[in-house]
Design a protein around this motif. Structure first.
Motif, PDB file in Angstrom:
ATOM      1  N   PRO A 153      53.105  43.103  30.721  1.00  0.00           N
ATOM      2  CA  PRO A 153      51.818  42.453  30.438  1.00  0.00           C
ATOM      3  C   PRO A 153      50.720  43.483  30.190  1.00  0.00           C
ATOM      4  O   PRO A 153      50.566  44.440  30.955  1.00  0.00           O
ATOM      5  CB  PRO A 153      51.542  41.651  31.708  1.00  0.00           C
ATOM      6  CG  PRO A 153      52.901  41.324  32.232  1.00  0.00           C
ATOM      7  CD  PRO A 153      53.746  42.534  31.927  1.00  0.00           C
ATOM      8  N   LYS A 154      49.995  43.290  29.104  1.00  0.00           N
ATOM      9  CA  LYS A 154      48.980  44.284  28.755  1.00  0.00           C
ATOM     10  C   LYS A 154      47.910  43.647  27.889  1.00  0.00           C
ATOM     11  O   LYS A 154      48.044  42.512  27.402  1.00  0.00           O
ATOM     12  CB  LYS A 154      49.613  45.467  28.033  1.00  0.00           C
ATOM     13  CG  LYS A 154      50.207  45.147  26.678  1.00  0.00           C
ATOM     14  CD  LYS A 154      50.733  46.412  26.012  1.00  0.00           C
ATOM     15  CE  LYS A 154      51.246  46.134  24.611  1.00  0.00           C
ATOM     16  NZ  LYS A 154      51.682  47.377  23.931  1.00  0.00           N
ATOM     17  N   LEU A 155      46.842  44.421  27.695  1.00  0.00           N
ATOM     18  CA  LEU A 155      45.693  43.971  26.921  1.00  0.00           C
ATOM     19  C   LEU A 155      45.325  45.103  25.962  1.00  0.00           C
ATOM     20  O   LEU A 155      45.048  46.226  26.400  1.00  0.00           O
ATOM     21  CB  LEU A 155      44.523  43.654  27.856  1.00  0.00           C
ATOM     22  CG  LEU A 155      43.164  43.366  27.224  1.00  0.00           C
ATOM     23  CD1 LEU A 155      43.223  42.100  26.394  1.00  0.00           C
ATOM     24  CD2 LEU A 155      42.105  43.239  28.313  1.00  0.00           C
ATOM     25  N   THR A 169      56.659  40.571  37.813  1.00  0.00           N
ATOM     26  CA  THR A 169      55.945  39.714  36.871  1.00  0.00           C
ATOM     27  C   THR A 169      54.513  39.475  37.313  1.00  0.00           C
ATOM     28  O   THR A 169      53.569  39.616  36.523  1.00  0.00           O
ATOM     29  CB  THR A 169      56.669  38.360  36.730  1.00  0.00           C
ATOM     30  OG1 THR A 169      57.994  38.579  36.259  1.00  0.00           O
ATOM     31  CG2 THR A 169      55.927  37.448  35.762  1.00  0.00           C
ATOM     32  N   ILE A 170      54.325  39.131  38.568  1.00  0.00           N
ATOM     33  CA  ILE A 170      53.014  38.688  39.042  1.00  0.00           C
ATOM     34  C   ILE A 170      52.032  39.851  39.185  1.00  0.00           C
ATOM     35  O   ILE A 170      50.850  39.721  38.830  1.00  0.00           O
ATOM     36  CB  ILE A 170      53.182  37.937  40.382  1.00  0.00           C
ATOM     37  CG1 ILE A 170      53.924  36.621  40.127  1.00  0.00           C
ATOM     38  CG2 ILE A 170      51.840  37.674  41.037  1.00  0.00           C
ATOM     39  CD1 ILE A 170      54.301  35.867  41.381  1.00  0.00           C
ATOM     40  N   THR A 171      52.476  40.986  39.669  1.00  0.00           N
ATOM     41  CA  THR A 171      51.555  42.112  39.858  1.00  0.00           C
ATOM     42  C   THR A 171      50.956  42.588  38.529  1.00  0.00           C
ATOM     43  O   THR A 171      49.733  42.758  38.435  1.00  0.00           O
ATOM     44  CB  THR A 171      52.256  43.271  40.581  1.00  0.00           C
ATOM     45  OG1 THR A 171      52.736  42.806  41.847  1.00  0.00           O
ATOM     46  CG2 THR A 171      51.301  44.430  40.801  1.00  0.00           C
ATOM     47  N   ASP A 206      46.925  42.377  37.342  1.00  0.00           N
ATOM     48  CA  ASP A 206      46.154  43.493  36.777  1.00  0.00           C
ATOM     49  C   ASP A 206      45.613  43.139  35.399  1.00  0.00           C
ATOM     50  O   ASP A 206      44.494  43.550  35.040  1.00  0.00           O
ATOM     51  CB  ASP A 206      47.035  44.742  36.687  1.00  0.00           C
ATOM     52  CG  ASP A 206      47.509  45.220  38.055  1.00  0.00           C
ATOM     53  OD1 ASP A 206      46.843  44.873  39.058  1.00  0.00           O
ATOM     54  OD2 ASP A 206      48.530  45.932  38.121  1.00  0.00           O
ATOM     55  N   LEU A 207      46.399  42.383  34.627  1.00  0.00           N
ATOM     56  CA  LEU A 207      45.940  41.979  33.297  1.00  0.00           C
ATOM     57  C   LEU A 207      44.707  41.087  33.397  1.00  0.00           C
ATOM     58  O   LEU A 207      43.713  41.296  32.675  1.00  0.00           O
ATOM     59  CB  LEU A 207      47.071  41.251  32.569  1.00  0.00           C
ATOM     60  CG  LEU A 207      46.694  40.573  31.245  1.00  0.00           C
ATOM     61  CD1 LEU A 207      46.311  41.606  30.209  1.00  0.00           C
ATOM     62  CD2 LEU A 207      47.840  39.702  30.735  1.00  0.00           C
ATOM     63  N   ILE A 208      44.745  40.082  34.263  1.00  0.00           N
ATOM     64  CA  ILE A 208      43.598  39.174  34.407  1.00  0.00           C
ATOM     65  C   ILE A 208      42.379  39.937  34.945  1.00  0.00           C
ATOM     66  O   ILE A 208      41.236  39.649  34.559  1.00  0.00           O
ATOM     67  CB  ILE A 208      43.957  37.994  35.331  1.00  0.00           C
ATOM     68  CG1 ILE A 208      45.139  37.203  34.757  1.00  0.00           C
ATOM     69  CG2 ILE A 208      42.761  37.072  35.515  1.00  0.00           C
ATOM     70  CD1 ILE A 208      44.885  36.634  33.375  1.00  0.00           C
ATOM     71  N   LEU A 227      46.655  34.611  41.590  1.00  0.00           N
ATOM     72  CA  LEU A 227      47.601  35.719  41.497  1.00  0.00           C
ATOM     73  C   LEU A 227      47.531  36.614  42.729  1.00  0.00           C
ATOM     74  O   LEU A 227      48.553  37.129  43.190  1.00  0.00           O
ATOM     75  CB  LEU A 227      47.325  36.533  40.227  1.00  0.00           C
ATOM     76  CG  LEU A 227      47.710  35.827  38.922  1.00  0.00           C
ATOM     77  CD1 LEU A 227      47.156  36.569  37.719  1.00  0.00           C
ATOM     78  CD2 LEU A 227      49.224  35.703  38.796  1.00  0.00           C
ATOM     79  N   LEU A 228      46.336  36.789  43.272  1.00  0.00           N
ATOM     80  CA  LEU A 228      46.205  37.552  44.518  1.00  0.00           C
ATOM     81  C   LEU A 228      46.950  36.849  45.652  1.00  0.00           C
ATOM     82  O   LEU A 228      47.648  37.495  46.454  1.00  0.00           O
ATOM     83  CB  LEU A 228      44.722  37.730  44.886  1.00  0.00           C
ATOM     84  CG  LEU A 228      43.914  38.719  44.055  1.00  0.00           C
ATOM     85  CD1 LEU A 228      42.453  38.675  44.474  1.00  0.00           C
ATOM     86  CD2 LEU A 228      44.460  40.136  44.205  1.00  0.00           C
TER      87      LEU A 228
END
Length: 316
Positions: free
Chosen positions: A66-68, A188-190, A194-196, A222-223
């Motif tokens: 996952p990235k931006l 997946t979640i971590t 970070d992405l959000i 997510l936290l």
């Protein structure tokens, strides 16, 4: 399959337009969904949409982290959903601009399907915009993480309740399988968390500024998921350590009993071995009551040592 929805200047839904019509037309914004696209359909990302080759490459090569990424007039996001049945990760990519949102996914996405239906059935499209669609899809993705985490929690509770009487091999196998699933969820979640966080603190994604509280809510979820996963991983370690401690205690108890028995038989073995020597001049060998006296001595030694060990608490 490619499907499209456009919102006209009069807030009317215009479905199933071609990509060329969307680019040339005068619309408030539009949504193009590339769902399980063919090789020919992927080429539309290059022409006529003209996206950056690196972004297209990330779409084609699945399971990117996952990235931006920021480009000149749009933002590219890579996200990961979780398959509810297979417990596997599935990539969903977004091209986001104030004028459009484009979703790309190689597998069927229940999250996108639900948001698509909500948009097509909406009677108030004025409230919709590309950043709102991005929020809704991300929110559904994160909401779908929770049942998987709860499922693992239930599995851990079942393992904990039924740990007694099970073999160590069976218990450890279940625990390691559970830890593997937790590790997959964390991978997946971590990154999604970070992405959000990056989205929330982005200065270039001006389209979400009015919806920061919505994206902040996703980040909070997510936290919470991250904390639940870490707590469950610690629980698997605690269950494993507790079970190993119980088994070690039981093993030590068995070894203690065997040690007591061995210690009691040591002097008896010595006496039996001493009088088992076939020397001719051993006075006790010709004594009339020698056998009975030796047996009596061995019984007294065994009883005496047993009482002494019991007094020391070795039989507990």
């Amino acid at each position: 399959m490619i499907r499209t929805i456009a919102i006209s200047q009069t807030n009317q839904l215009k479905p199933d337009l071609s990509i060329e019509e969307l680019i040339r037309g005068d619309f408030l914004w539009y949504w193009i969904d590339f769902g399980q696209p063919t090789t020919e359909e992927i080429e539309f990302l290059r022409t006529p949409l003209s996206f950056h080759p690196l972004a297209i490459e990330d779409c084609v090569h699945t399971l990117q982290r996952p990235k931006l990424d920021y480009y000149e007039d749009y933002t590219f996001l890579v996200t990961q959903a979780l398959n509810q049945q297979m417990l596997t990760r599935e990539e969903i990519d977004f091209f986001l601009s104030k004028d459009y949102i484009i979703t790309f996914h190689h597998n069927f996405s229940s999250e996108i399907e639900e948001v698509w239906k909500r948009l097509t059935l909406s009677t108030n499209v004025e409230e919709w915009e590309p950043s709102h669609i991005l929020y809704l899809v991300l929110d559904k993705m994160v909401d779908n993480y929770f049942p998987l985490v709860y499922l693992i929690e239930d599995r851990l509770n079942e393992i904990d309740e039924n740990s007694k009487g099970r073999s160590m091999e069976a218990l450890l196998e279940d625990l390691f399988d559970t830890r593997h699933h937790l590790l997959s969820l964390r991978h997946t979640i971590t990154p999604m968390r970070d992405l959000i966080y990056r989205v929330l603190n982005s200065q270039r994604m001006t389209s979400i500024q009015g919806k920061r509280e919505y994206y902040s809510d996703i980040h909070d979820h997510l936290l919470k998921l991250t904390e639940m996963i870490e707590a469950n991983r610690e629980l698997t370690t605690d269950i494993r350590d507790s079970y190993i401690s119980i088994n070690s205690h039981q093993t030590n108890h068995v070894m203690k009993v065997l040690t007591v028995i061995t210690t009691i038989f040591m002097p008896l073995t010595f006496i039996a071995g001493l009088y088992g020597m076939n020397f001719h001049y051993m006075p006790e060998l010709t004594w009339k009551y020698g056998y009975f006296a030796t047996i009596g001595l061995m019984i007294l030694v065994a009883i005496g040592m047993s009482l002494w060990f019991k007094k020391k608490g070795w039989f507990k």
